[in-house]
Write a protein that holds these residues in place. Sequence first.
Motif, PDB file in Angstrom:
ATOM      1  N   ASP A  95       0.849  -1.186   0.000  1.00  0.00           N
ATOM      2  CA  ASP A  95       0.000   0.000   0.000  1.00  0.00           C
ATOM      3  C   ASP A  95       0.885   1.237   0.000  1.00  0.00           C
ATOM      4  O   ASP A  95       1.917   1.276   0.679  1.00  0.00           O
ATOM      5  CB  ASP A  95      -0.890   0.043   1.242  1.00  0.00           C
ATOM      6  N   GLU A  97       0.610   5.304   0.688  1.00  0.00           N
ATOM      7  CA  GLU A  97      -0.198   6.407   1.201  1.00  0.00           C
ATOM      8  C   GLU A  97       0.450   7.710   0.760  1.00  0.00           C
ATOM      9  O   GLU A  97       1.611   7.972   1.063  1.00  0.00           O
ATOM     10  CB  GLU A  97      -0.258   6.337   2.724  1.00  0.00           C
ATOM     11  N   TYR A 105      -5.362  12.291   2.538  1.00  0.00           N
ATOM     12  CA  TYR A 105      -4.395  11.332   2.020  1.00  0.00           C
ATOM     13  C   TYR A 105      -5.063  10.479   0.958  1.00  0.00           C
ATOM     14  O   TYR A 105      -6.266  10.253   0.975  1.00  0.00           O
ATOM     15  CB  TYR A 105      -3.876  10.416   3.137  1.00  0.00           C
ATOM     16  N   LEU A 107      -4.816   6.663  -0.721  1.00  0.00           N
ATOM     17  CA  LEU A 107      -4.272   5.331  -0.511  1.00  0.00           C
ATOM     18  C   LEU A 107      -4.393   4.550  -1.815  1.00  0.00           C
ATOM     19  O   LEU A 107      -5.482   4.419  -2.361  1.00  0.00           O
ATOM     20  CB  LEU A 107      -5.020   4.595   0.601  1.00  0.00           C
TER      21      LEU A 107
END
Length: 115
Positions: A95, A97, A105, A107
């Motif tokens: 992942d 971010e 944010y 993702l």
Amino acid sequence: MKRSQSGITLIGLMFWAVILCSFALVIMKVVPAVMEFQTIQKMVTSAAGAGSTVPEIRAAFDRDKSVQYNVEAISSRDLEITKENDKIVVKFAYDKEIELIEPVYLLIKFHGQSK
């Protein structure tokens, strides 16, 4: 004969400027993450063909990572190495971010495998 004015108002211009700047901000923040993913994909494909055992494949990935300066999201321990139909398959997932503006944010979930 009177001619009516046509064009964009100042408020309309500012509205579209905010929309375009927001879009440009997202693009500028996402492009490096996508480029890093493409680099990792190439490294995984290269490592899968570089060896026949798990330690050899991890070592090949680490060698490629030491050369590539922009790969920080994944390490050789994160690789899932399996054998399918007498072919070595290396899978990965991570992942990313990305900070857009302090409380906001983005993702992105990346995953891939050797070809």
